[in-house]
Scaffold this motif. Structure first.
Motif, PDB file in Angstrom:
ATOM      1  N   GLY A   1       1.062  -1.227   0.067  1.00  0.00           N
ATOM      2  CA  GLY A   1       0.014  -0.038   0.063  1.00  0.00           C
ATOM      3  C   GLY A   1       0.817   1.440   0.083  1.00  0.00           C
ATOM      4  O   GLY A   1       1.992   1.337   0.138  1.00  0.00           O
ATOM      5  N   PRO A   2       0.477   2.282  -0.276  1.00  0.00           N
ATOM      6  CA  PRO A   2       1.132   3.816   0.020  1.00  0.00           C
ATOM      7  C   PRO A   2       1.799   3.864   1.081  1.00  0.00           C
ATOM      8  O   PRO A   2       1.393   3.233   2.395  1.00  0.00           O
ATOM      9  CB  PRO A   2      -0.255   4.690  -0.236  1.00  0.00           C
ATOM     10  CG  PRO A   2      -1.163   4.078  -0.893  1.00  0.00           C
ATOM     11  CD  PRO A   2      -1.046   2.674  -0.473  1.00  0.00           C
ATOM     12  N   VAL A   3       2.807   4.533   1.182  1.00  0.00           N
ATOM     13  CA  VAL A   3       3.779   4.655   2.292  1.00  0.00           C
ATOM     14  C   VAL A   3       3.627   5.735   3.067  1.00  0.00           C
ATOM     15  O   VAL A   3       3.574   6.688   2.736  1.00  0.00           O
ATOM     16  CB  VAL A   3       5.333   4.425   1.830  1.00  0.00           C
ATOM     17  CG1 VAL A   3       5.998   4.469   2.996  1.00  0.00           C
ATOM     18  CG2 VAL A   3       5.574   3.169   1.039  1.00  0.00           C
TER      19      VAL A   3
ATOM     20  N   ASP B   1       6.912   8.662  -3.180  1.00  0.00           N
ATOM     21  CA  ASP B   1       5.771   9.256  -2.969  1.00  0.00           C
ATOM     22  C   ASP B   1       5.213   8.954  -1.553  1.00  0.00           C
ATOM     23  O   ASP B   1       4.084   8.428  -1.095  1.00  0.00           O
ATOM     24  CB  ASP B   1       4.485   8.289  -3.864  1.00  0.00           C
ATOM     25  CG  ASP B   1       3.334   8.929  -3.977  1.00  0.00           C
ATOM     26  OD1 ASP B   1       3.040  10.044  -4.011  1.00  0.00           O
ATOM     27  OD2 ASP B   1       2.281   8.010  -4.217  1.00  0.00           O
ATOM     28  N   VAL B   2       6.033   9.571  -0.516  1.00  0.00           N
ATOM     29  CA  VAL B   2       5.824   9.255   0.847  1.00  0.00           C
ATOM     30  C   VAL B   2       4.837  10.262   1.663  1.00  0.00           C
ATOM     31  O   VAL B   2       4.842  11.436   1.059  1.00  0.00           O
ATOM     32  CB  VAL B   2       7.455   9.249   1.701  1.00  0.00           C
ATOM     33  CG1 VAL B   2       7.042   9.400   3.075  1.00  0.00           C
ATOM     34  CG2 VAL B   2       8.013   8.012   1.268  1.00  0.00           C
ATOM     35  N   THR B   3       4.240   9.750   2.287  1.00  0.00           N
ATOM     36  CA  THR B   3       3.450  10.698   3.424  1.00  0.00           C
ATOM     37  C   THR B   3       3.765  10.763   4.618  1.00  0.00           C
ATOM     38  O   THR B   3       3.995   9.507   5.490  1.00  0.00           O
ATOM     39  CB  THR B   3       1.919  10.183   3.300  1.00  0.00           C
ATOM     40  OG1 THR B   3       1.091  10.008   2.112  1.00  0.00           O
ATOM     41  CG2 THR B   3       1.288  10.982   4.387  1.00  0.00           C
ATOM     42  N   LEU B   4       4.702  11.627   4.788  1.00  0.00           N
ATOM     43  CA  LEU B   4       5.139  12.171   6.279  1.00  0.00           C
ATOM     44  C   LEU B   4       4.260  12.561   7.259  1.00  0.00           C
ATOM     45  O   LEU B   4       3.462  13.654   6.907  1.00  0.00           O
ATOM     46  CB  LEU B   4       6.460  12.982   6.075  1.00  0.00           C
ATOM     47  CG  LEU B   4       7.445  13.377   7.052  1.00  0.00           C
ATOM     48  CD1 LEU B   4       7.966  12.203   7.544  1.00  0.00           C
ATOM     49  CD2 LEU B   4       8.456  14.531   6.710  1.00  0.00           C
ATOM     50  N   VAL B   5       4.450  11.812   8.293  1.00  0.00           N
ATOM     51  CA  VAL B   5       3.478  12.195   9.314  1.00  0.00           C
ATOM     52  C   VAL B   5       4.292  12.473  10.582  1.00  0.00           C
ATOM     53  O   VAL B   5       5.099  11.684  11.209  1.00  0.00           O
ATOM     54  CB  VAL B   5       2.348  11.066   9.748  1.00  0.00           C
ATOM     55  CG1 VAL B   5       1.183  11.447  10.778  1.00  0.00           C
ATOM     56  CG2 VAL B   5       1.542  10.488   8.346  1.00  0.00           C
TER      57      VAL B   5
END
Length: 289
Positions: free
Chosen positions: A20-22, A88-92
């Motif tokens: 899945g998306p990272v 394509d990382v989502t940084l949280v």
């Protein structure tokens, strides 16, 4: 727990795996991935990666010459993402806001989205009690004394300190584990103190913040309505700073939104990801991950 050797030293991390998306999660001082233990299970279909950054809760010390300033740790986070070959990382982020400064580095090309959850921003580095912590760290032996005091449950949970970061209260065994590495290791205390005293002056912080407006990808700002550390006005201000920013306010929560309102937070993150082209995978996660 897995490990990786970076230019500044070793980084341990958890990886749920899957296709899945990272999502890459930052954490607070001196915390680790346990900060997100209630949220990650609610994000099925996403690959969640939780590095333990050298903010004082890490188990293995960094090299003596490592740059553990806010910008230095942000670059280390970028190096970690590069070493894993992630795009394509989502940084949280939650609590520690210095991860935003990764957006000012060349490695920001790998960050597609940003989620800022009740975190340091603008000139609020460090917030509230963090300023007292920085002062203690400048005194020879000060951090060692503080970590010894943090072995006392009543000190760990005091509402004017770490106890005030959550309305629900962080379980004592979790908070004890966050302070354990610095209690045991002089080298970890060295890293902890180096980071805690690294915040630059107000003008530098505000200049860096202005530069963040050049990040033109989607940003979700999630702010808590009863946060004593992160000013209420910083939520809307951050959402306005980023060209594609949006704001969600969470009720009945302090700084540690993942602790106080994990369901609301996970729902906000999932909605944001869906709306910005990062739908979850429908495949099963690999066994043992």
């Amino acid at each position: 727990m897995q490990g990786m050797e970076l230019s500044s030293g070793p980084i341990d991390y958890q990886d749920t795996g899957g296709d899945g998306p990272v999502l890459v999660f930052g954490h607070g001082v001196p915390m680790d991935g346990a900060q997100w233990r209630k949220v990650v299970p609610l994000l099925d279909g996403y690959r969640c990666i939780l590095p333990t950054l050298p903010l004082g809760g890490h188990r293995r010390p960094m090299h003596p010459g490592a740059d553990l300033s806010h910008r230095g740790v942000a670059r280390l986070l970028g190096e970690f993402i590069e070493q894993l070959g992630l795009d394509d990382v989502t940084l949280v982020l939650n609590d520690w806001g210095g991860g935003q400064f990764l957006l000012l580095e060349e490695q920001s090309r790998r960050v597609a989205r940003l989620v800022l959850v009740a975190c340091e921003a603008f000139d609020n580095y460090p917030p509230g009690p963090g300023k007292a912590l920085a002062a203690v760290c400048r005194i020879p032996g000060g951090l060692r004394l503080l970590t010894q005091l943090m072995r006392i449950p009543a000190v760990r949970s005091h509402p004017k300190g770490y106890g005030g970061m959550s309305r629900r209260g962080v379980p004592d065994e979790i908070m004890k584990d966050w302070f354990a590495p610095a209690t045991r290791s002089k080298a970890i205390r060295r890293d902890f103190a180096k980071f805690a005293t690294s915040a630059p002056g107000r003008e530098t912080l505000l200049d860096w913040s202005r530069q963040l407006a050049g990040f033109d990808r989607p940003v979700l700002v999630v702010w808590a309505d009863e946060d004593r550390l992160m000013p209420r006005e910083h939520g809307p201000r951050l959402a306005e700073l980023y060209p594609k920013g949006r704001l969600v306010e969470i009720t009945d929560s302090s700084t540690l939104v993942p602790e106080d309102q994990p369901e609301q937070l996970a729902a906000a993150i999932r909605d944001f990801l869906h709306q910005t082209g990062a739908a979850p995978s429908t495949g099963a996660r690999p066994e043992g991950r």
